[in-house]
Design a protein around this motif. Structure first.
Motif, PDB file in Angstrom:
ATOM      1  N   ILE A 295       0.868  -1.181   0.000  1.00  0.00           N
ATOM      2  CA  ILE A 295       0.000   0.000   0.000  1.00  0.00           C
ATOM      3  C   ILE A 295       0.903   1.230   0.000  1.00  0.00           C
ATOM      4  N   LYS A 296       0.863   1.971  -1.079  1.00  0.00           N
ATOM      5  CA  LYS A 296       1.798   3.090  -1.251  1.00  0.00           C
ATOM      6  C   LYS A 296       1.509   4.251  -0.309  1.00  0.00           C
ATOM      7  N   ASP A 297       0.232   4.600  -0.181  1.00  0.00           N
ATOM      8  CA  ASP A 297      -0.154   5.721   0.683  1.00  0.00           C
ATOM      9  C   ASP A 297      -0.827   5.174   1.931  1.00  0.00           C
ATOM     10  N   SER A 300      -4.338   6.491   2.733  1.00  0.00           N
ATOM     11  CA  SER A 300      -5.390   6.415   1.720  1.00  0.00           C
ATOM     12  C   SER A 300      -6.427   5.358   2.068  1.00  0.00           C
ATOM     13  N   GLU A 302      -9.128   4.817   0.377  1.00  0.00           N
ATOM     14  CA  GLU A 302      -9.525   4.176  -0.879  1.00  0.00           C
ATOM     15  C   GLU A 302      -8.569   3.042  -1.249  1.00  0.00           C
ATOM     16  N   GLU A 303      -7.267   3.282  -1.139  1.00  0.00           N
ATOM     17  CA  GLU A 303      -6.284   2.259  -1.506  1.00  0.00           C
ATOM     18  C   GLU A 303      -6.369   1.063  -0.546  1.00  0.00           C
ATOM     19  N   THR A 306      -9.580  -0.973  -1.257  1.00  0.00           N
ATOM     20  CA  THR A 306      -9.434  -1.758  -2.480  1.00  0.00           C
ATOM     21  C   THR A 306      -8.607  -3.012  -2.229  1.00  0.00           C
ATOM     22  N   TYR A 307      -7.519  -2.847  -1.479  1.00  0.00           N
ATOM     23  CA  TYR A 307      -6.644  -3.999  -1.244  1.00  0.00           C
ATOM     24  C   TYR A 307      -7.324  -5.030  -0.340  1.00  0.00           C
TER      25      TYR A 307
END
Length: 451
Positions: A295-297, A300, A302-303, A306-307
């Motif tokens: 997870i980059k952010d 986030s 939203e991210e 989603t994951y």
């Protein structure tokens, strides 16, 4: 076909036949009203006994037989664990010994009783020289196996090992609680020496330290006061969890045959070792590190959502469809152990400069619960459990994964002993002997010449 290939073929053939012989249609469990895993249709546990040791509450029954989720509660001998823990946190003192006394005796100790009990624990911490040498000589990388073998080794040095009188049972309980930290610390230092070529340290327990402090001292010597207090709280929170958890039930089942204490406790260790029971916190840590990398952010929503959705759909991570550390067999709205541990985890993260990591874990907890409900859409209320934060805390303290499950055993030995003592001392003792429904038709024997 050479000898080796022939042996491999025989094993392969037997394993394939075993698959067929062990297959049972799920419909048969419903047909015969069999409680799989001793669970009712609504997921609650089948009542198989009575206890005065501990109580786990996560729901209440409503008229009509339904279940209403409620905030989780854990009680030790009738005392709310949240009250016990908050008092210890407020006074910044160690409490595992007090909880051990409570669970073993049935009442809270006064200052004099607690002091005498602490001295008794410290007196019993050192190991027999032969046991110590056996740990040093043992090979293998699983400390739970070494712990089980060391417990069985204790049988050799007990002149009353087969006795089940109350005074002998209590002496054995105290000795087991006292020696678990020493066995685990020595076993890890041996593993560290044998596997990584590190120096071998065998530090003797310090009579002026608590169990949590002594364990950290024997394991790695350097630790902070908050490290020790946090570990102590983990031991408090995992000391007991009702008679229905797998390892405690195992101890009670084995004890009901009136076997010796060491055999019963070794069986409990074998149960706890299983990844569906005591190894869950390792899975949470592995998952957490995976999410950190993928997870980059970390901020986030939203991210993360989603994951987690992809995880539940078996698309990413280990493709199990699980979010580790979320959900519990009894707790619904909340796990009181997780809430308490989270308080200390926040303080520990601040001390170690890991506030960002803690904030990320906290956000993961929030989103995992939300996404679970959205994706599963089964009306089930879930929360994080104690494993969601325990592995993170262990890492902050600087403890290796090899001892995560042994630490669980170091705490739960108190509950195991309390339940074994109850199993053997109440009136109307009976060996635990449930039944299994045979679903195979009778078959006529065929002489070997006609097969």
């Amino acid at each position: 076909m050479n000898t080796k290939m022939k042996k491999e073929y025989v094993i392969y053939k037997l394993s394939e036949e075993m698959k067929k012989a062990t297959r049972i249609d799920n419909e048969l469990f419903t047909k015969f009203d069999v409680k799989r895993g001793l669970r009712n249709e609504d997921g609650t546990g089948v009542l198989v006994g009575l206890t005065k040791v501990g109580n786990v509450v996560g729901y209440e029954r409503v008229p009509g037989g339904g279940l209403k989720p409620i905030p989780g509660k854990l009680f030790y001998r009738g005392y709310d664990v949240e009250d016990i823990a908050h008092n210890m946190m407020k006074e910044k003192r160690f409490g595992f010994e007090e909880v051990a006394y409570l669970l073993l005796s049935g009442h809270l100790p006064n200052k004099e009783e607690l002091s005498s009990f602490g001295e008794l624990i410290n007196d019993n911490m050192p190991l027999e020289q032969k046991t110590k040498m056996n740990i040093i000589e043992l090979e293998g990388n699983n400390i739970m196996n070494i712990l089980a073998r060391s417990v069985l080794e204790m049988y050799r040095f007990d002149p009353d090992a087969e006795s089940t009188t109350s005074d002998i049972l209590m002496r054995q309980s105290v000795e087991l609680i006292s020696k678990f930290p020493t066995i685990i610390a020595y076993a890890y230092n041996m593993l560290r020496h044998a596997t990584h070529g590190r120096s071998l340290h065998i530090r003797h327990p310090n009579e002026n330290l608590s169990i949590a402090e002594n364990f950290l001292y024997m394991l790695k010597k350097d630790f902070t006061k908050l490290d020790a207090r946090t570990l102590d709280m983990l031991l408090v929170l995992q000391a007991e969890h009702g008679g229905g958890n797998n390892s405690t039930f195992t101890v009670r089942v084995v004890s009901s045959s009136r076997t010796d204490t060491y055999s019963a406790i070794a069986a409990g260790i074998g149960s706890l070792k299983g990844p569906l029971h005591g190894g869950a916190n390792i899975q949470v840590v592995d998952m957490y590190h995976h999410l950190q990398e993928n997870i980059k952010d970390w901020n986030s929503v939203e991210e993360i959502d989603t994951y987690f959705t992809r995880m539940l759909n078996k698309e990413v991570y280990d493709k199990s469809g699980l979010i580790y550390g979320i959900g519990h067999a009894v707790y619904t709205i909340s796990d009181p152990r997780a809430l308490l541990l989270k308080e200390l985890a926040r303080d520990l993260a601040r001390e170690k400069g890991k506030e960002l990591e803690f904030a990320f874990l906290e956000l993961l907890e929030e989103r995992a619960i939300e996404i679970f409900g959205r994706v599963k859409n089964n009306g089930k209320t879930v929360s994080s459990n104690v494993d969601f934060y325990s592995g993170f805390v262990y890492e902050l303290i600087g403890l290796p994964q090899e001892i995560y499950t042994p630490l669980f055993a170091m705490a739960r030995i108190v509950g195991w002993c309390a339940h074994r003592n109850e199993e053997l001392n109440f009136e109307g003792k009976r060996i635990i002997r449930p039944a299994y429904k045979n679903v195979l038709d009778d078959v006529a024997y065929v002489p070997i010449k006609k097969r």
